[in-house]
Design a protein around this motif. Structure first.
Motif, PDB file in Angstrom:
ATOM      1  N   LEU A 185       0.827  -1.203   0.000  1.00  0.00           N
ATOM      2  CA  LEU A 185       0.000   0.000   0.000  1.00  0.00           C
ATOM      3  C   LEU A 185       0.864   1.257   0.000  1.00  0.00           C
ATOM      4  N   MET A 186       1.897   1.236   0.836  1.00  0.00           N
ATOM      5  CA  MET A 186       2.777   2.402   0.913  1.00  0.00           C
ATOM      6  C   MET A 186       3.549   2.600  -0.378  1.00  0.00           C
ATOM      7  N   HIS A 187       3.961   1.500  -0.997  1.00  0.00           N
ATOM      8  CA  HIS A 187       4.711   1.578  -2.251  1.00  0.00           C
ATOM      9  C   HIS A 187       3.882   2.220  -3.355  1.00  0.00           C
ATOM     10  N   ALA A 188       2.565   2.022  -3.295  1.00  0.00           N
ATOM     11  CA  ALA A 188       1.681   2.560  -4.330  1.00  0.00           C
ATOM     12  C   ALA A 188       1.434   4.059  -4.172  1.00  0.00           C
ATOM     13  N   SER A 189       1.843   4.604  -3.034  1.00  0.00           N
ATOM     14  CA  SER A 189       1.627   6.027  -2.783  1.00  0.00           C
ATOM     15  C   SER A 189       2.834   6.857  -3.200  1.00  0.00           C
ATOM     16  N   ALA A 190       2.567   8.051  -3.720  1.00  0.00           N
ATOM     17  CA  ALA A 190       3.655   8.952  -4.106  1.00  0.00           C
ATOM     18  C   ALA A 190       4.395   9.484  -2.879  1.00  0.00           C
ATOM     19  N   GLU A 191       3.701   9.545  -1.753  1.00  0.00           N
ATOM     20  CA  GLU A 191       4.299  10.008  -0.498  1.00  0.00           C
ATOM     21  C   GLU A 191       4.040   8.949   0.580  1.00  0.00           C
ATOM     22  N   PRO A 192       4.847   7.877   0.594  1.00  0.00           N
ATOM     23  CA  PRO A 192       4.563   6.743   1.481  1.00  0.00           C
ATOM     24  C   PRO A 192       4.505   7.078   2.967  1.00  0.00           C
ATOM     25  N   GLU A 193       5.403   7.910   3.458  1.00  0.00           N
ATOM     26  CA  GLU A 193       5.396   8.230   4.886  1.00  0.00           C
ATOM     27  C   GLU A 193       4.148   9.031   5.266  1.00  0.00           C
ATOM     28  N   ARG A 194       3.777   9.974   4.412  1.00  0.00           N
ATOM     29  CA  ARG A 194       2.580  10.771   4.680  1.00  0.00           C
ATOM     30  C   ARG A 194       1.340   9.889   4.619  1.00  0.00           C
ATOM     31  N   PHE A 195       1.289   8.983   3.647  1.00  0.00           N
ATOM     32  CA  PHE A 195       0.162   8.053   3.517  1.00  0.00           C
ATOM     33  C   PHE A 195       0.067   7.176   4.759  1.00  0.00           C
ATOM     34  N   TYR A 196       1.209   6.759   5.274  1.00  0.00           N
ATOM     35  CA  TYR A 196       1.260   5.936   6.482  1.00  0.00           C
ATOM     36  C   TYR A 196       0.673   6.693   7.673  1.00  0.00           C
ATOM     37  N   ASP A 197       1.128   7.919   7.849  1.00  0.00           N
ATOM     38  CA  ASP A 197       0.701   8.718   9.009  1.00  0.00           C
ATOM     39  C   ASP A 197      -0.744   9.198   8.898  1.00  0.00           C
ATOM     40  N   ASP A 198      -1.163   9.590   7.686  1.00  0.00           N
ATOM     41  CA  ASP A 198      -2.468  10.245   7.521  1.00  0.00           C
ATOM     42  C   ASP A 198      -3.611   9.295   7.175  1.00  0.00           C
ATOM     43  N   VAL A 199      -3.287   8.121   6.638  1.00  0.00           N
ATOM     44  CA  VAL A 199      -4.341   7.205   6.204  1.00  0.00           C
ATOM     45  C   VAL A 199      -4.271   5.856   6.932  1.00  0.00           C
ATOM     46  N   ILE A 200      -3.105   5.197   6.863  1.00  0.00           N
ATOM     47  CA  ILE A 200      -2.997   3.858   7.430  1.00  0.00           C
ATOM     48  C   ILE A 200      -3.155   3.853   8.941  1.00  0.00           C
ATOM     49  N   MET A 201      -2.370   4.672   9.639  1.00  0.00           N
ATOM     50  CA  MET A 201      -2.368   4.594  11.100  1.00  0.00           C
ATOM     51  C   MET A 201      -3.684   5.027  11.752  1.00  0.00           C
TER      52      MET A 201
ATOM     53  N   LEU B 188      -8.854   3.684   1.214  1.00  0.00           N
ATOM     54  CA  LEU B 188      -8.450   2.291   1.368  1.00  0.00           C
ATOM     55  C   LEU B 188      -9.510   1.301   0.894  1.00  0.00           C
ATOM     56  N   VAL B 189     -10.663   1.787   0.470  1.00  0.00           N
ATOM     57  CA  VAL B 189     -11.779   0.909   0.132  1.00  0.00           C
ATOM     58  C   VAL B 189     -11.392  -0.140  -0.909  1.00  0.00           C
ATOM     59  N   ASP B 190     -10.651   0.225  -1.921  1.00  0.00           N
ATOM     60  CA  ASP B 190     -10.304  -0.717  -2.995  1.00  0.00           C
ATOM     61  C   ASP B 190      -9.003  -1.454  -2.731  1.00  0.00           C
ATOM     62  N   SER B 191      -8.386  -1.233  -1.564  1.00  0.00           N
ATOM     63  CA  SER B 191      -7.073  -1.803  -1.290  1.00  0.00           C
ATOM     64  C   SER B 191      -7.074  -2.907  -0.260  1.00  0.00           C
ATOM     65  N   LEU B 192      -8.053  -2.930   0.660  1.00  0.00           N
ATOM     66  CA  LEU B 192      -8.046  -3.895   1.748  1.00  0.00           C
ATOM     67  C   LEU B 192      -9.030  -5.041   1.523  1.00  0.00           C
TER      68      LEU B 192
END
Length: 221
Positions: A149-165, A217-221
């Motif tokens: 999921l993080m690899h698919a994002s242009a900003e993996p760390e931001r995606f991690y902090d703002d969406v995943i966590m 995340l709807v189409d990813s999980l």
């Protein structure tokens, strides 16, 4: 009852898996940087730090390189043998020692480094520390492809902090509210199932009342 099962199951697993664990330890000693175990401080029960055991899969000074304690897909810090161990999750098996000792449970919120724990919303943090962290759990099952999921994002760390966590925090809050022997056994079953069938969505069938996924995340999980 859960603690008793943790001790019995982790002890049995250590004995049964020893023919696998010992050769891996020898192989790690003879390859890469010669390290067998990696011990990292994680946030545990009551917010207290403990040393989490893993097979060494990355360069020794990885936390000081690149994305720090956040690992992304094709991370250059991962050693060749480490890639196989991480893909199969075998690198996590030394945590059976943490379970046997009482630092962890087989099922619970995944223990995080302080940096990653701080990425949880405050409300989630307050709930998560009420229980022992787990080798697996709702958050781990749902986000089994987190690096993808993080690899698919242009900003993996931001995606991690703002969406995943934030969403993972809601999942862990759900676990704390629903913990019990039934949830414990169903999570063990779901963990084994998704290892055998990685694309399965069985978790959504077993636990129909999990928090709603955010649109990102709807189409990813």
């Amino acid at each position: 009852m859960q603690r008793l099962l943790d001790v019995l199951l982790s002890g049995l697993a250590l004995v049964v898996l020893s023919p696998l664990l010992v050769p891996i330890a020898i192989a790690l000693r003879l390859t890469g940087e010669g390290e067998v175990f990696f011990v990292q401080q994680r946030v545990g029960l009551g917010g207290k730090a403990f040393g989490l055991y893993k097979f060494a899969t990355m360069l020794k000074n990885s936390p000081s390189i690149g994305t720090g304690t956040v690992t992304v897909k094709h991370d250059p810090r991962v050693l060749p043998l480490g890639r196989l161990l991480r893909k199969t999750k075998i690198n996590e098996l030394p945590q059976l020692l943490n379970i046997f000792k009482g630092d962890m449970s087989i099922i619970g919120p995944r223990p995080q480094t302080q940096r990653c724990f701080d990425a949880f919303p405050i409300a989630s943090q307050m709930e998560i520390v009420k229980v022992r962290p787990g080798l697996s759990g709702i958050g781990s099952i749902v986000f089994r492809d987190e690096e993808e999921l993080m690899h698919a994002s242009a900003e993996p760390e931001r995606f991690y902090d703002d969406v995943i966590m934030p969403y993972k925090g809601l999942l862990e809050e759900w676990y704390v509210a629903h913990q019990g022997l039934v949830t414990y056994m169903l999570c063990i079953f779901a963990t084994a199932w998704v290892v055998l069938f990685p694309t399965s969505r069985i978790v959504w069938s077993l636990f129909a009342d999990l928090p709603k996924q955010p649109s990102a995340l709807v189409d990813s999980l």
